[in-house]
Each structure stands twice: as structure tokens, then as C-alpha cells.
Design a protein around this motif. Structure first.
Motif, short mmCIF file in Angstrom:
data_model
loop_
_atom_site.label_atom_id
_atom_site.label_comp_id
_atom_site.label_asym_id
_atom_site.label_seq_id
_atom_site.Cartn_x
_atom_site.Cartn_y
_atom_site.Cartn_z
N UNK A 1 0.81 -1.21 0.00
CA UNK A 1 0.00 0.00 0.00
C UNK A 1 0.85 1.27 0.00
N UNK A 2 2.16 1.13 0.05
CA UNK A 2 3.03 2.32 0.14
C UNK A 2 4.22 2.18 -0.81
N UNK A 3 3.96 2.09 -2.11
CA UNK A 3 5.06 1.91 -3.07
C UNK A 3 6.05 3.06 -3.04
N UNK A 4 7.33 2.72 -2.90
CA UNK A 4 8.38 3.72 -2.88
C UNK A 4 8.65 4.32 -1.52
N UNK A 5 7.92 3.90 -0.49
CA UNK A 5 8.06 4.52 0.83
C UNK A 5 9.44 4.27 1.43
N UNK B 1 -0.71 8.33 7.03
CA UNK B 1 -2.03 8.39 7.64
C UNK B 1 -3.06 7.71 6.75
N UNK B 2 -3.03 8.02 5.46
CA UNK B 2 -3.97 7.39 4.54
C UNK B 2 -3.78 5.89 4.47
N UNK C 1 -2.56 3.97 6.80
CA UNK C 1 -3.05 3.43 8.07
C UNK C 1 -4.57 3.28 8.04
N UNK C 2 -5.26 4.32 7.55
CA UNK C 2 -6.72 4.27 7.50
C UNK C 2 -7.21 3.20 6.53
N UNK C 3 -6.54 3.07 5.38
CA UNK C 3 -6.91 2.05 4.41
C UNK C 3 -6.68 0.65 4.99
N UNK C 4 -5.57 0.47 5.68
CA UNK C 4 -5.30 -0.84 6.30
C UNK C 4 -6.39 -1.20 7.30
N UNK C 5 -6.77 -0.23 8.14
CA UNK C 5 -7.82 -0.50 9.13
C UNK C 5 -9.14 -0.87 8.47
N UNK C 6 -9.45 -0.22 7.36
CA UNK C 6 -10.68 -0.56 6.63
C UNK C 6 -10.61 -1.98 6.09
N UNK C 7 -9.51 -2.32 5.46
CA UNK C 7 -9.40 -3.65 4.84
C UNK C 7 -9.32 -4.75 5.88
N UNK D 1 -1.96 8.05 -2.12
CA UNK D 1 -0.83 7.55 -1.33
C UNK D 1 0.42 7.45 -2.21
N UNK D 2 0.26 6.83 -3.39
CA UNK D 2 1.39 6.67 -4.30
C UNK D 2 1.91 8.02 -4.78
N UNK D 3 1.00 8.96 -5.06
CA UNK D 3 1.41 10.27 -5.55
C UNK D 3 2.15 11.05 -4.47
N UNK D 4 1.69 10.96 -3.23
CA UNK D 4 2.36 11.66 -2.13
C UNK D 4 3.80 11.17 -1.99
N UNK D 5 3.99 9.86 -2.05
CA UNK D 5 5.33 9.30 -1.91
C UNK D 5 6.19 9.69 -3.11
N UNK D 6 5.62 9.57 -4.29
CA UNK D 6 6.38 9.87 -5.51
C UNK D 6 6.80 11.34 -5.55
N UNK D 7 5.89 12.25 -5.24
CA UNK D 7 6.23 13.68 -5.30
C UNK D 7 7.21 14.06 -4.20
N UNK D 8 7.13 13.41 -3.05
CA UNK D 8 8.09 13.68 -1.98
C UNK D 8 9.50 13.27 -2.40
N UNK D 9 9.61 12.12 -3.05
CA UNK D 9 10.92 11.69 -3.55
C UNK D 9 11.43 12.69 -4.58
#
Length: 303
Positions: free
Chosen positions: A152-156, A264-265, A267-273, A289-297
Motif C-alpha cells: 500500500x506504500x510503493x516507494x516509501x 495516515x492514509x 493506516x486508515x486504508x489498512x484498518x478498513x481492509x 498515497x502513491x502520488x504523495x510518496x512519488x512527489x516527496x521523492x
């Protein structure tokens, strides 16, 4: 005594009604005049359930240039609760919420929020509250990210490595809201009437709040979730309004804000699933989630 009985003993006749949208402890309205926050029965007053800690920061800000609801009663007997004035206004996050705001009004509120954030940080740290350094802030949200399944967190992992390799020096400790954005500031027109939702306040670096606040200036940070809002000030314009000159290492803190949002997102997705908090809307989060990680990199790589 029940919570209702304890509240009536302090505030007079009336009934508690659940306030929709409250995420910390139990949140009620009382006679439409007060908001009451209470520790859930059987729960320890820690984290978001530590409502008395929220009362402490609100009291510290009473009479300051930062608009906050006035605290009218605090009851420390377990389970603790406090009551504050019901602040008038609406809290709207233009890039995420359905809303009736004109582009001009959304722009002016964002500008005013930047000024309120400056006044918040200028108010000084809360007495007796230990400061959380930048490294501690990174460690906290790294733990949250690591608790999210890797799928759920590619590139993290690369992002966390980049952040850890170049941690900025701590700035002067200030009061940090932790979730400062338009969605947590009540407005009537262009006037900010109250900063709310103090669940994760701390003493720390002002740039932590800034990196988070700037995320909400551009709907493109939230793929499949965001809404275009013409005329919103850019991140650069908001920084100019906030401080008037470039703060050091802001690229790092902008990346930290994105990592925090992705964590945070996730974590919330994991709790839902996992069935711990059923909310099908969480299934819309993976692209953001993927876009946040990608743009941060990208921010850390291309600065």
C-alpha cells in the motif's frame, strides 16, 4: 454519575447530543451553546483520547491573537471531560470538500489561514511541554508508515531513506498544531473565528506545520480525491505571506508532509481492509498515497 449528569452539574440543565465529525474521544454539543469532549469509558486518556491535553492548549491560547474556543469547564475525574464555547463558522477544505465557496473567498481564506498560522507560531511554546525535535517527528511518522503493508506504500522505503539521510537542524521550539489546514479553521466570511481539532498538538519546529499546510494549496496532490480551485495561492505565495522570506530546508519539510499524509492514509486504508473501521471510501486512497510518496521523492531528489 453519568457523563450527562456530570456536565449538567457544571453547566446547568440541558442534554448532550453527539456532534457529527468528532474524531477525538467523544464529542457532543450541549444546548447548542457548548462543545463537550470526553474520554470514552474504559479508555485510557492517551493520544486522541487525551481530551484534557486539548483543554490545556486551548487555555494557554485564551486571550492570544490566535482565535480558539473558550474553555468553560474542565473535569479531571476519570473519565475526564471538558466543555468549550460553540464557535460559529464553517470549516471547509476547498481542494477536498464539496463547497459553495467562490474562488475569491477560498483564496482569501487560505491567505488568512497563513497569517493565523504565523500568529500561532509566534505565540510561543506551551509551558511545561517538552519539545519534539525534527528527528523525533520523522521517527514518529516513520513508525506509522512502517505499520502500513508494503503493497500500500510503493516507494516509501526510498522516501524514508532520503528523509533520514538529511535531517535538518531543529528550529526554535514553537507551538505546533499538527493538522493545520482550512478544514480545521472555522470561518465566517473571510474572518477566522476558531482554530479547532488540537488532538496532536506539540512543541516543535514551525516548518512541520508549514509543510503540511502547503499540501492543501494544490488539488493535484490528491489524485482522484482533489477538486480544482482556481485562484488558490501557490505554496510559494503562502510562504511569502507567512514569513516574507525563504525558510531553510523547506523542501525537506514539504516532503515530510507528504510522507505523513501517505502514512495516515495508508493506516486508515489498512484498518478498513482489516475490518477494524469499515469505510468503503478508503478504497479511493491508493492513487493519492502513491502520488504523495512519488512527489516527496521528487522534491528531495530535484531540489
Amino acid at each position: 454519575m453519568t457523563l450527562s449528569e456530570r456536565v449538567r452539574a457544571r453547566l446547568g440543565a440541558g442534554e448532550l447530543e453527539v456532534l457529527p465529525g468528532g474524531h477525538s474521544g467523544l464529542t457532543y454539543t450541549f444546548n447548542g451553546t457548548y462543545v463537550v469532549k470526553a474520554v470514552p469509558p474504559g479508555q485510557k486518556p492517551v493520544g486522541r483520547n487525551d481530551v484534557l491535553r486539548q483543554a490545556r492548549v486551548l487555555r494557554a491560547l485564551q486571550g492570544s491573537p490566535v482565535p480558539v474556543p473558550g474553555v468553560v469547564a474542565v473535569d479531571e475525574e476519570p473519565p475526564g471531560w471538558f466543555a468549550m464555547e460553540f464557535a460559529e463558522g464553517e470549516a471547509i477544505e476547498p481542494v477536498l470538500d464539496e463547497h459553495p465557496l467562490t474562488s475569491e473567498l477560498a483564496h482569501n481564506r487560505m491567505v488568512e489561514a497563513a497569517r493565523v498560522l504565523r500568529r500561532l507560531h509566534d505565540s510561543g511554546p506551551v509551558a511545561g511541554e517538552p519539545a519534539v525535535g525534527v528527528a523525533g517527528e520523522l521517527e514518529r511518522w516513520s513508525r506509522t508508515m512502517h505499520a502500513v503493508p508494503a503493497s500500500l506504500r510503493p516507494g516509501a522505503d526510498k522516501l524514508l531513506r532520503l528523509l533520514g539521510e538529511d535531517v535538518p537542524e531543529d528550529g526554535p521550539p514553537v507551538l505546533v498544531h499538527g493538522d493545520f489546514r482550512l478544514g480545521n479553521v472555522l470561518f465566517t466570511g473571510i474572518t477566522a473565528t476558531a482554530v479547532v481539532d488540537w488532538e496532536i498538538w506539540s512543541t516543535g519546529d514551525q516548518r512541520v506545520d508549514l509543510g503540511w499546510f502547503l499540501l492543501f494549496a494544490d488539488h493535484r496532490n490528491f489524485p482522484e480525491l482533489g477538486r480544482a480551485v482556481p485562484g488558490l495561492p501557490s505554496e510559494e505565495e503562502l510562504l511569502e505571506i507567512y514569513d516574507g522570506h525563504e525558510l531553510p530546508a523547506m523542501a525537506w519539510f514539504r516532503a515530510l508532509g507528504r510522507m505523513k499524509m501517505a502514512a495516515i492514509m495508508g493506516h486508515n486504508l489498512r484498518r478498513h481492509r482489516e475490518g477494524k473501521r469499515h469505510d468503503p471510501d478508503q478504497e479511493r486512497l491508493p492513487p493519492t498515497i502513491a502520488a504523495m510518496i512519488r512527489s516527496a521523492v521528487d522534491i528531495l531528489t530535484w531540489r
